[in-house]
Design an enzyme around this catalytic site. Structure first.
Site, PDB file in Angstrom:
ATOM      1  N   GLN A   1       0.011  -5.821  -8.746  1.00 39.54           N
ATOM      2  CA  GLN A   1      -0.915  -4.977  -9.514  1.00 39.54           C
ATOM      3  C   GLN A   1      -0.302  -4.472 -10.814  1.00 39.54           C
ATOM      4  OE1 GLN A   1      -4.040  -4.605  -8.881  1.00 39.54           O
ATOM      5  NE2 GLN A   1      -4.016  -5.564  -6.877  1.00 39.54           N
TER       6      GLN A   1
ATOM      7  N   LYS B   1      -4.407 -12.331 -10.859  1.00 39.26           N
ATOM      8  CA  LYS B   1      -4.658 -10.917 -11.182  1.00 39.26           C
ATOM      9  C   LYS B   1      -4.297 -10.636 -12.631  1.00 39.26           C
ATOM     10  CE  LYS B   1      -3.649  -9.439  -6.470  1.00 39.26           C
ATOM     11  NZ  LYS B   1      -4.912  -9.013  -5.878  1.00 39.26           N
TER      12      LYS B   1
ATOM     13  N   ASP C   1       6.981  -5.804  -5.271  1.00 37.36           N
ATOM     14  CA  ASP C   1       5.666  -6.430  -5.216  1.00 37.36           C
ATOM     15  C   ASP C   1       4.950  -6.032  -6.507  1.00 37.36           C
ATOM     16  OD1 ASP C   1       2.961  -6.835  -4.985  1.00 37.36           O
ATOM     17  OD2 ASP C   1       2.767  -5.987  -2.969  1.00 37.36           O
TER      18      ASP C   1
ATOM     19  N   CYS D   1      -6.523  -4.287   2.362  1.00 39.83           N
ATOM     20  CA  CYS D   1      -5.258  -4.818   2.923  1.00 39.83           C
ATOM     21  C   CYS D   1      -4.165  -3.764   2.953  1.00 39.83           C
ATOM     22  CB  CYS D   1      -4.778  -6.054   2.165  1.00 39.83           C
ATOM     23  SG  CYS D   1      -5.890  -7.428   2.275  1.00 39.83           S
TER      24      CYS D   1
ATOM     25  N   HIS E   1       0.873  -3.068   0.551  1.00 37.88           N
ATOM     26  CA  HIS E   1      -0.133  -4.077   0.887  1.00 37.88           C
ATOM     27  C   HIS E   1       0.356  -4.840   2.124  1.00 37.88           C
ATOM     28  CE1 HIS E   1      -2.380  -7.900   0.293  1.00 37.88           C
ATOM     29  NE2 HIS E   1      -3.192  -7.202  -0.477  1.00 37.88           N
TER      30      HIS E   1
HETATM   31  N1  PMP Z   1       0.395  -6.915  -3.185  1.00 34.93           N
HETATM   32  C1  PMP Z   1      -0.563  -6.196  -3.767  1.00 34.93           C
HETATM   33  C2  PMP Z   1      -0.255  -4.800  -4.194  1.00 34.93           C
HETATM   34  C3  PMP Z   1      -1.819  -6.736  -3.980  1.00 34.93           C
HETATM   35  O1  PMP Z   1      -2.769  -6.006  -4.549  1.00 34.93           O
HETATM   36  C4  PMP Z   1      -2.066  -8.058  -3.562  1.00 34.93           C
HETATM   37  C5  PMP Z   1      -3.430  -8.683  -3.739  1.00 34.93           C
HETATM   38  N2  PMP Z   1      -4.482  -7.895  -3.323  1.00 34.93           N
HETATM   39  C6  PMP Z   1      -1.030  -8.771  -2.975  1.00 34.93           C
HETATM   40  C7  PMP Z   1       0.189  -8.173  -2.797  1.00 34.93           C
HETATM   41  C8  PMP Z   1      -1.212 -10.183  -2.525  1.00 34.93           C
HETATM   42  O2  PMP Z   1      -1.452 -11.013  -3.614  1.00 34.93           O
HETATM   43  P1  PMP Z   1      -1.935 -12.511  -3.397  1.00 34.93           P
HETATM   44  O3  PMP Z   1      -3.153 -12.425  -2.523  1.00 34.93           O
HETATM   45  O4  PMP Z   1      -2.258 -12.985  -4.775  1.00 34.93           O
HETATM   46  O5  PMP Z   1      -0.838 -13.244  -2.758  1.00 34.93           O
END
Ligand code: PMP
Length: 416
Positions: A212, A235, A209, A373, A132
């Site tokens: 998910q 999430k 990270d 993203c 991401h």
């Molecule tokens: N890493 C992953 C794999 C994600 O899916 C996301 C959110 N789409 C993020 C990081 C970022 O999370 P946040 O927007 O809650 O900071």
């Protein structure tokens, strides 16, 4: 309830689980809402909504500094959430939990503190192609500032990382390996423990990270033996604006503070300032108290159902949907790794993903479209974006049947 009873509770009593989510019971564009955008953010059970209301109605005050009763209550509730977060991921102690805004801030915190302090020009950071943007850009910024190199492990066609190249990409220059536990675009689950072992052998730290993974996989940071694990409350059925960063005590103690201000100090004078112990050293200013407090209720919601039951239900949805959707003419799944969370990214030949998203929305079905993203990942597949369907505990087989029928009718209409 024992585990088997818990499992049947989910599989046989979805109606009860769904009834806990007020937002699901509405019509969108004249159709019952089907919410398949859970990887972006999932919905909140009534217990979490009520916990927020209860906090503001009865307990709110600023934390840690006050001597009065409300300050004490708010502080206790905030710190109870820290304990709940620690136990949720099996951290050794709650001092290893730092509250942030989200996964993004967690990774930025590591880059700004650990990265600035310990990395020197010529050092390397290793990520994969499926990351991401929040696990790419903070490292790029650090590399630019400090003259480091960002190395990127390529993928196989099915959306697994090409782990056979890992050994050759690691060296004594590698200082940070930062990998997504479960990919938001592909669903791929990565073998964090094994990667961590290899990272540690060359003297690098393992950053995960977990955005998910936290709501969908069993997380045990001691078993994974990772150095940092970042995830987001929103999430995992919890409020927005709360992130959780786990870090091993030895690193958190060695790292400089992230931001300066109130709450993170022991003593301030114009000559010298001393910092609080962990975790407060990393929580400058008034935090997002109410949402952190209600986050504990989200953990309790997940724990009541149980990860085993959640995994079983979401795997069932994933298998069923993957098979049913593949029958649609011109349908192609992006990401077919053997180990996946409940995420299906797809393209439909000849139809733009934005058009599909808009047409599904007209039928009350919420999906995400675009690059999610993960632009470098999309580039690797030679596509601009996908439609992404992602599951949560409240989704049903009937909803998948409606999705498949809706896609079939869209395809028939557009291709006739
Ligand atoms: N890493 C992953 C794999 C994600 O899916 C996301 C959110 N789409 C993020 C990081 C970022 O999370 P946040 O927007 O809650 O900071």
């Amino acid at each position: 309830m024992n585990t088997i009873d818990q499992e049947s509770a989910v599989l046989n009593d979805l109606a009860k689980i769904r009834s806990a989510f007020p937002i699901l019971h509405q019509q969108v564009n004249g159709k019952p809402l089907i919410y398949f955008d859970n990887a972006a953010s999932n919905q909140k059970p009534i217990s979490v909504i009520q916990a927020l209301e209860h906090y503001y109605k009865h307990d709110h005050s600023n934390i840690h500094r006050g001597l009065h009763t409300l300050a004490e209550r708010a502080t206790v509730a905030y710190e109870e959430s820290r304990k709940a977060a620690a136990s949720f991921i099996n951290a050794t102690e709650s001092d290893e939990i730092i509250f942030t805004k989200g996964t993004t801030e967690g990774i930025n915190l590591i880059a700004s503190t650990f990265g600035r302090k310990f990395l020197v020009p010529g050092d390397e950071i290793l990520i994969t192609t499926m990351e991401h943007h929040s696990n790419i850009v903070p490292w790029q910024m650090l590399c630019e500032e400090k003259g480091l190199e960002l190395k990127v492990l390529p993928l196989l066609d099915n959306g697994e990382a090409n782990w056979s190249q890992l050994n050759s990409m690691l060296s004594d220059r590698t200082k940070i390996v930062s990998i997504v536990h479960a990919s938001n675009s592909l669903g791929t689950i990565n073998p964090i423990k094994e990667i961590g072992e290899k990272a540690h052998k060359v003297g690098a730290i393992m950053v995960v990270d977990g955005a998910q993974a936290a709501a969908h996989l069993d997380i045990d940071v001691q078993h994974l033996n990772c150095d940092f694990y970042a995830f987001s409350s929103h999430k995992m059925y919890g409020p927005t604006g709360v992130g959780i960063l786990y870090g091993k005590r030895k690193w958190l103690e060695a790292m400089p503070p992230y931001q300066g201000g109130g709450e993170m100090i022991k003593e301030v004078s114009f000559d010298q300032t001393t910092y609080s112990d962990i975790p407060h050293k990393f929580e400058a200013g008034t935090p997002n108290i109410a949402d952190v407090v209600a986050f504990k209720t989200a953990i309790e919601f997940i724990d009541r159902i149980g990860k085993k039951a959640i995994i079983k239900h979401e795997n069932l949805l994933l298998d069923y949907a993957s098979k049913a959707l593949t029958r649609i003419d011109g349908f192609r799944i992006i990401g077919t790794a053997p180990e996946k969370v409940g995420v299906i990214s797809f393209v439909l030949e000849g139809i733009h993903h934005f058009d599909l998203g808009i047409m599904l929305d007209a039928k009350g079905i919420a999906v995400r479209t675009g690059h999610h993203c993960t632009q470098p990942l999309m580039e690797c597949y030679g596509i601009e974006g996908t439609v992404r369907v992602s599951f949560a505990i409240y989704n049903t087989i009937e909803e998948i049947d409606i999705l498949v029928k809706s896609l079939e009718s869209i395809v028939n209409r557009l291709r006739s």
